[in-house]
Scaffold this motif. Structure first.
Motif, mmCIF file in Angstrom:
data_model
loop_
_atom_site.group_PDB
_atom_site.id
_atom_site.type_symbol
_atom_site.label_atom_id
_atom_site.label_comp_id
_atom_site.label_asym_id
_atom_site.label_seq_id
_atom_site.Cartn_x
_atom_site.Cartn_y
_atom_site.Cartn_z
ATOM 1 N N UNK A 1 0.729 -1.227 0.183
ATOM 2 C CA UNK A 1 0.086 0.021 -0.001
ATOM 3 C C UNK A 1 0.862 1.204 0.001
ATOM 4 N N UNK A 2 0.290 2.423 -0.478
ATOM 5 C CA UNK A 2 1.182 3.495 -0.576
ATOM 6 C C UNK A 2 0.221 4.565 0.437
ATOM 7 N N UNK A 3 0.961 5.396 1.241
ATOM 8 C CA UNK A 3 0.043 6.145 2.099
ATOM 9 C C UNK A 3 0.825 7.582 2.113
ATOM 10 N N UNK A 4 -0.215 8.664 1.825
ATOM 11 C CA UNK A 4 0.430 9.990 1.955
ATOM 12 C C UNK A 4 -0.020 10.688 2.911
ATOM 13 N N UNK A 5 0.754 11.287 3.842
ATOM 14 C CA UNK A 5 0.672 11.580 5.412
ATOM 15 C C UNK A 5 1.051 13.195 5.050
ATOM 16 N N UNK A 6 0.137 14.010 5.354
ATOM 17 C CA UNK A 6 0.306 15.634 5.375
ATOM 18 C C UNK A 6 0.339 15.945 6.917
ATOM 19 N N UNK A 7 1.243 16.987 6.994
ATOM 20 C CA UNK A 7 1.670 17.424 8.491
ATOM 21 C C UNK A 7 2.485 16.396 9.108
ATOM 22 N N UNK A 8 3.329 15.744 8.486
ATOM 23 C CA UNK A 8 4.131 14.571 8.863
ATOM 24 C C UNK A 8 5.410 14.997 9.765
ATOM 25 N N UNK A 9 5.617 16.270 9.591
ATOM 26 C CA UNK A 9 6.743 16.677 10.252
ATOM 27 C C UNK A 9 6.808 16.528 11.938
ATOM 28 N N UNK A 10 5.706 16.613 12.524
ATOM 29 C CA UNK A 10 5.371 16.419 13.911
ATOM 30 C C UNK A 10 4.011 16.020 14.508
ATOM 31 N N UNK A 11 3.976 15.665 15.670
ATOM 32 C CA UNK A 11 2.799 15.242 16.161
ATOM 33 C C UNK A 11 2.078 14.300 15.506
ATOM 34 N N UNK A 12 0.649 14.405 15.457
ATOM 35 C CA UNK A 12 -0.165 13.332 14.762
ATOM 36 C C UNK A 12 0.542 12.638 13.734
ATOM 37 N N UNK A 13 0.673 13.745 12.803
ATOM 38 C CA UNK A 13 1.173 13.367 11.167
ATOM 39 C C UNK A 13 2.293 12.440 11.302
ATOM 40 N N UNK B 1 4.234 1.933 1.933
ATOM 41 C CA UNK B 1 5.065 2.862 1.180
ATOM 42 C C UNK B 1 4.665 4.282 1.666
ATOM 43 N N UNK B 2 5.489 4.971 2.266
ATOM 44 C CA UNK B 2 5.026 6.411 2.989
ATOM 45 C C UNK B 2 5.622 7.402 2.166
ATOM 46 N N UNK B 3 4.627 8.632 1.893
ATOM 47 C CA UNK B 3 5.074 9.658 1.339
ATOM 48 C C UNK B 3 4.731 10.899 2.053
ATOM 49 N N UNK B 4 5.700 11.601 2.730
ATOM 50 C CA UNK B 4 5.606 12.637 3.711
ATOM 51 C C UNK B 4 5.346 13.932 2.929
ATOM 52 N N UNK B 5 4.559 14.996 3.760
ATOM 53 C CA UNK B 5 4.431 15.964 3.045
ATOM 54 C C UNK B 5 4.127 17.103 4.569
ATOM 55 N N UNK C 1 9.051 9.433 -1.177
ATOM 56 C CA UNK C 1 8.986 11.092 -1.547
ATOM 57 C C UNK C 1 9.094 12.014 -0.456
ATOM 58 N N UNK C 2 9.812 12.869 -0.553
ATOM 59 C CA UNK C 2 9.732 13.958 0.224
ATOM 60 C C UNK C 2 9.654 15.154 -0.532
ATOM 61 N N UNK C 3 8.763 16.178 -0.308
ATOM 62 C CA UNK C 3 8.585 17.551 -0.936
ATOM 63 C C UNK C 3 8.004 18.526 0.158
#
Length: 82
Positions: A12-24, A37-41, A60-62
């Protein structure tokens, strides 16, 4: 009691927003540990890099998608279509 072995996301592929801290960041780590497979935003590049380092492998990191769809961030050259 929850059994993590019953919750697998291999392939599976997951796109996580707010991934820099906290819940994300916590959600991103949990999804990666479950095999996704995790993509962080996130808009905060240093915190995003810390989450990426904790996960170990990130597809992916952008940090920004401009209005014209252009990706800008620390690893734009390494991005791929998901």
């Amino acid at each position: 009691m929850f059994d993590p072995a019953c919750f697998r996301l291999d392939g599976a592929t997951a796109l996580v927003t707010g991934a820099g801290r906290g819940f994300g960041a916590g959600i991103a780590l949990g999804l990666a540990q479950a095999g996704a497979r995790v993509c962080l935003v996130d808009l905060d590049t240093p915190e995003l890099a810390q989450t990426a380092a904790r996960i170990g492998i990130v597809s992916i990191i952008f940090t920004n998608i401009d209005r014209d769809g252009t990706l800008t961030g620390p690893d734009v050259a390494g991005t791929e279509r998901i």
